[in-house]
Design a protein around this motif. Structure first.
Motif, PDB file in Angstrom:
ATOM      1  N   ALA A 193      -9.247  -3.115   2.292  1.00  0.00           N
ATOM      2  CA  ALA A 193      -8.840  -3.614   0.979  1.00  0.00           C
ATOM      3  C   ALA A 193      -7.605  -2.867   0.480  1.00  0.00           C
ATOM      4  O   ALA A 193      -6.679  -3.470  -0.088  1.00  0.00           O
ATOM      5  N   ILE A 194      -7.572  -1.560   0.690  1.00  0.00           N
ATOM      6  CA  ILE A 194      -6.404  -0.768   0.271  1.00  0.00           C
ATOM      7  C   ILE A 194      -5.198  -1.139   1.122  1.00  0.00           C
ATOM      8  O   ILE A 194      -4.069  -1.227   0.619  1.00  0.00           O
ATOM      9  N   LYS A 195      -5.425  -1.377   2.402  1.00  0.00           N
ATOM     10  CA  LYS A 195      -4.343  -1.802   3.297  1.00  0.00           C
ATOM     11  C   LYS A 195      -3.735  -3.114   2.799  1.00  0.00           C
ATOM     12  O   LYS A 195      -2.505  -3.292   2.799  1.00  0.00           O
ATOM     13  N   ALA A 196      -4.556  -4.030   2.362  1.00  0.00           N
ATOM     14  CA  ALA A 196      -4.064  -5.313   1.869  1.00  0.00           C
ATOM     15  C   ALA A 196      -3.209  -5.150   0.622  1.00  0.00           C
ATOM     16  O   ALA A 196      -2.317  -5.961   0.358  1.00  0.00           O
ATOM     17  N   THR A 197      -3.451  -4.085  -0.141  1.00  0.00           N
ATOM     18  CA  THR A 197      -2.672  -3.833  -1.351  1.00  0.00           C
ATOM     19  C   THR A 197      -1.329  -3.196  -1.044  1.00  0.00           C
ATOM     20  O   THR A 197      -0.294  -3.603  -1.581  1.00  0.00           O
ATOM     21  N   TYR A 198      -1.320  -2.208  -0.160  1.00  0.00           N
ATOM     22  CA  TYR A 198      -0.110  -1.407   0.049  1.00  0.00           C
ATOM     23  C   TYR A 198       0.663  -1.777   1.318  1.00  0.00           C
ATOM     24  O   TYR A 198       1.839  -1.447   1.428  1.00  0.00           O
ATOM     25  N   ASP A 199       0.026  -2.441   2.276  1.00  0.00           N
ATOM     26  CA  ASP A 199       0.717  -2.833   3.510  1.00  0.00           C
ATOM     27  C   ASP A 199       0.128  -4.139   4.023  1.00  0.00           C
ATOM     28  O   ASP A 199      -0.435  -4.211   5.122  1.00  0.00           O
ATOM     29  N   PRO A 200       0.264  -5.222   3.237  1.00  0.00           N
ATOM     30  CA  PRO A 200      -0.384  -6.485   3.619  1.00  0.00           C
ATOM     31  C   PRO A 200       0.169  -7.083   4.903  1.00  0.00           C
ATOM     32  O   PRO A 200      -0.522  -7.852   5.574  1.00  0.00           O
ATOM     33  N   GLU A 201       1.429  -6.756   5.263  1.00  0.00           N
ATOM     34  CA  GLU A 201       2.018  -7.304   6.480  1.00  0.00           C
ATOM     35  C   GLU A 201       1.792  -6.402   7.685  1.00  0.00           C
ATOM     36  O   GLU A 201       2.315  -6.664   8.771  1.00  0.00           O
ATOM     37  N   ASN A 202       1.026  -5.347   7.483  1.00  0.00           N
ATOM     38  CA  ASN A 202       0.655  -4.439   8.581  1.00  0.00           C
ATOM     39  C   ASN A 202       1.895  -3.857   9.277  1.00  0.00           C
ATOM     40  O   ASN A 202       2.004  -3.841  10.504  1.00  0.00           O
ATOM     41  N   VAL A 203       2.824  -3.361   8.478  1.00  0.00           N
ATOM     42  CA  VAL A 203       4.024  -2.716   9.011  1.00  0.00           C
ATOM     43  C   VAL A 203       3.642  -1.466   9.791  1.00  0.00           C
ATOM     44  O   VAL A 203       4.160  -1.201  10.883  1.00  0.00           O
ATOM     45  N   PHE A 204       2.725  -0.690   9.228  1.00  0.00           N
ATOM     46  CA  PHE A 204       2.288   0.546   9.875  1.00  0.00           C
ATOM     47  C   PHE A 204       1.045   0.243  10.715  1.00  0.00           C
ATOM     48  O   PHE A 204      -0.087   0.371  10.256  1.00  0.00           O
ATOM     49  N   ASN A 205       1.311  -0.211  11.925  1.00  0.00           N
ATOM     50  CA  ASN A 205       0.230  -0.749  12.757  1.00  0.00           C
ATOM     51  C   ASN A 205       0.051   0.014  14.061  1.00  0.00           C
ATOM     52  O   ASN A 205      -0.521  -0.496  15.014  1.00  0.00           O
ATOM     53  N   ARG A 206       0.558   1.259  14.130  1.00  0.00           N
ATOM     54  CA  ARG A 206       0.491   2.013  15.381  1.00  0.00           C
ATOM     55  C   ARG A 206      -0.611   3.062  15.373  1.00  0.00           C
ATOM     56  O   ARG A 206      -1.112   3.435  16.429  1.00  0.00           O
ATOM     57  N   ASN A 207      -0.982   3.549  14.198  1.00  0.00           N
ATOM     58  CA  ASN A 207      -1.882   4.696  14.155  1.00  0.00           C
ATOM     59  C   ASN A 207      -3.332   4.236  14.039  1.00  0.00           C
ATOM     60  O   ASN A 207      -3.912   4.252  12.961  1.00  0.00           O
TER      61      ASN A 207
END
Length: 759
Positions: A735-749
């Motif tokens: 849910a927090i990811k959807a708020t701050y990075d909805p396009e999944n830019v940070f998707n490596r870690n």
């Protein structure tokens, strides 16, 4: 294909020991009898334990019939080129054309200077070597008119008679590692003679490219330059124990890419081992030649100048450099730049990013993130770069390298408030805090970067006393996917503040962390080396002792497989968080009974002394394939399975770290690290070719584990998300990811997928 088409050759690199001269000569004779092509010897005239190399070369030439000989490499500062040229030509004539000249610019300058030669800087050494090559070839050119004259700074020749000419055109092979020496190799030498274990930065591929480019610029065909390679950490055994440490067929499989992909054609083994020499000549060399012939039958070698130019310009479609913000462009690094080799890899993993950005301020980080979002390539973020999980570099993408943001500050000694930038190393943090009587538990290695560890958990030498690193974070600055710089704490963006303490880099780029350090002056540090023949008993007993120990004591156990007929061995590290010697002795003493003690030491030291940053180069030299889990107890069943793993020969190391105590004082939902009941972290690591076996063994141990520690896990299977963040933690993070990075830019870690929008 980077195969230069040279004939495949094998030889030895023998130790010229003065204590047993007959033995080294016998090994040279065996080299010839085994069917190998050449033998070489190191040259250290200042070392009285070694025979003089030139005398040994002459003796071996007289005792053999077809074997070629060379120094590996001769010390130019102690062998002036005018004299060396005559000696080389003479030995070549006497041996009927069997001498080659391996040459170095100089090393071990204290010894060189002690024998009366002039000490040179690295740059001076390269220029002196450049002059020496001209002098050598000038002496050998006895057909040239008039005496040899050379107006040199280091080797002036007013006028000397040329000759004699050698029996054949002697090759000059240079031991070269740095860009200037590599360029000289391409410009003037016949061969490149490095040692595999010393090739760090630049790495093999880049060094080869620099040689090719220098050759092309000098109007030479790169195929004129033979690529030789010294190999020291090698062995022939019935099963694989690492690179070139296994059966002959493994050698062939691992050497073949060095020939057909990297252009090496001569391999010199630096082991005084008769059995290895015989196996090399009788099994490995013929098999590799056959394999190379098959490859060459279906592929054409690189075509000289055109191939080198193509290699220089070769590259996959990547980021648009024209769109790069001016603030980042000056420090950006891409393939072909001098600094690329130092920026492309992490400590543990190799990478080939198309662009490495090195911001120095939070504003530049925001620009880097905004730019990266416009490029259709992978994005990785790297702090210190230890990178066991492999997520801080990539192939063909962008890396935001935070190493230049490395400040460490004590903001307020009274409240113990400190501020750390993510590119700082924990060893430097310890050194900065020590004068204030403060410390922060920070892993077990001083070169680990702040950013990755302090956002994942932070299991260190003071963990059972003071808890995880994330438990002391009180505020952070972070650049989110939309380019905003936010300050987060319990009152500002508390959801994001909760998430970055345990979920790694899934929500943005942390540019600073504020923590409350704790009072630490000196600690008691002990290490035990234990015979681990009965590995299961040792592990079970160690686990019991850790759980029973006072929370002042934290312990790590590293278990290594048996080698060369020796039993498995364990190294136990024990840290008592305080300077009370009597209390430390009471806590440490029970561990002396966990098994046969082979060695022990204990000392009272400042905390920074046990996490000194060694300054290792990042070149992807670690054990890349790791599996990680958490355990409540080291049960007899789990201990048996771990013992089977280490005895299998397929696992190179297992490490167990104690957590529990202060770690488990924190509520399960206080941070995004929910594992507050377990007492141990368990790690197993191996080499890539043994990964299938590791996975099979780990699957048997898996039911005895509960949870996962992100920074030690290289398996990115989404099924393991619930190991890292069991519910309800994962849903909250999504849910927090959807708020701050909805396009999944940070998707490596260990990527957390954003929650789907509500219907």
């Amino acid at each position: 294909m980077a195969d230069y088409g040279h004939e495949i050759q094998f030889g030895t690199f023998l130790t010229p020991s003065a204590q047993d001269p007959d033995h080294v000569v016998a090994l040279a004779e065996l080299t010839e009898a085994a069917g190998l092509d050449l033998t070489t010897f190191q040259d250290h005239p200042y070392n009285a334990d070694y025979l003089d190399t030139w005398t040994l070369l002459s003796w071996v030439a007289a005792r053999t019939e077809r074997l070629r000989i060379s120094g590996n490499v001769l010390s130019l500062p102690l062998r002036p080129p005018a004299v060396l040229a005559r000696a080389a030509a003479s030995l070549d004539r006497l041996s009927h054309g069997r001498f080659e000249l391996g040459l170095g610019a100089g090393a071990f300058w204290d010894g060189v200077e002690g024998m009366g030669a002039r000490r040179l800087t690295a740059g001076q050494g390269v220029e002196a070597l450049r002059e020496a090559i001209d002098v050598l070839r000038g002496v050998w050119d006895d057909a040239a008119a008039g005496p040899l004259r050379h107006d040199g700074k280091y080797y002036p020749i007013p006028g000397m008679q040329r000759g004699p000419a050698p029996a054949h055109d002697i090759d000059i092979w240079l031991g070269a590692y740095q860009p200037k020496m590599l360029a000289l190799t391409g410009q003037k030498a016949n061969g490149w003679l490095p040692t595999l274990e010393y090739l760090r930065s630049p790495d093999r591929v880049t060094a080869n490219r620099l040689i090719d480019e220098a050759a092309v610029a000098a109007g030479r065909d790169p195929r004129q330059i033979r690529r030789l390679l010294n190999l020291f950490k090698v062995d022939v055994s019935s099963r694989s124990r690492g690179f070139l440490q296994g059966p002959p067929e493994q050698w062939v499989e691992q050497l073949l890419p060095l020939v057909v992909e990297e252009g090496f054609s001569t391999f010199l083994v630096g082991r005084d081992d008769p059995r290895l020499i015989q196996t090399l000549g009788q099994e490995i060399a013929p098999a590799l030649r056959e394999a190379v012939a098959k490859e060459r039958a279906t592929s054409e070698p690189d075509t000289g100048r055109a191939g080198a130019v193509a290699a220089r310009s070769e590259g996959r479609p990547g980021p648009d450099r024209e769109a790069l913000p001016a603030s980042l462009a000056a420090r950006a690094v891409q393939p072909g730049d001098r600094e690329y080799e130092g920026a492309r890899h992490s400590y543990s993993w190799q990478g080939a990013p198309a662009l490495v950005l090195r911001p120095e301020t939070s504003a530049e980080v925001a620009e880097a993130v905004s730019y990266a979002r416009t490029q259709d390539v992978p994005l990785s973020v790297r702090s210190g770069g230890h990178g066991i999980s492999g997520r801080s570099t990539n192939d063909g993408g962008i890396v935001i390298d935070m190493s230049r943001m490395n400040r460490v500050e004590v903001l307020d000694r009274a409240t113990r408030r400190i501020r750390l930038e993510p590119g700082a190393r924990w060893g430097h943090v310890a050194q900065t805090l020590a004068p204030y009587g403060l410390a922060m538990s920070s892993g077990d290695y001083g070169d680990v970067g702040v950013g990755g560890l302090a956002t994942t958990a932070g299991v260190g030498y003071l963990t059972r006393k003071h808890g995880l690193t994330i438990d002391h974070v009180v505020a952070a600055e972070i650049v989110t996917a939309d380019g905003r710089l936010l300050r987060v704490d319990e009152e500002h963006h508390p959801d994001l503040f909760w998430a970055i303490r345990g979920a790694g880099g899934n929500f943005g780029v942390v540019t600073a962390l504020e923590l409350e350090a704790y009072e630490v002056d000196k600690i008691v540090y002990a290490q035990l080396v234990v015979d681990a023949t009965d590995s299961a008993h040792l592990l079970h007993r160690w686990g019991q002792l850790v759980e029973d120990a006072p929370r002042d004591l934290t312990s790590f156990l590293s278990l290594f497989p048996g080698r060369r007929g020796n039993p498995p061995m364990a190294q136990v590290t024990l840290v008592h968080a305080g300077d009370d010697i009597e209390a430390a002795q009471s806590a440490l003493s029970p561990f002396l009974e966990i098994g046969p003690i082979l060695d022990q030491q204990a000392q009272l030291v400042p905390y920074p002394a046990i996490v000194v940053p060694p300054g290792n180069q990042h070149r992807g030299q670690g054990l890349r394939d790791t599996r990680s889990g958490l355990s409540h107890h080291i049960t007899p069943q789990a201990a048996d399975l771990m013992a089977q793993m280490i005895n299998s020969g397929d696992v190179m190391i297992m490490q167990l770290r104690s957590v529990g105590a202060a770690v488990n004082d924190v509520a399960r939902d206080a941070t995004a690290y929910p594992h507050r009941d377990q007492n141990f972290s368990v790690i197993a690591a191996t080499v890539p070719e043994r990964r299938p076996q590791l996975d099979k063994l780990w699957a048997e141990l898996y039911p005895h584990l509960d949870g996962l520690y992100l920074s030690f896990e290289s398996d990115t299977d989404p099924a393991r998300l619930l190991d890292a963040w069991p519910e309800p933690t994962l849903s909250r993070l999504r849910a927090i990811k959807a708020t701050y990075d909805p396009e999944n830019v940070f998707n490596r870690n260990f990527p957390i997928p954003p929650a789907e929008p509500a219907a």
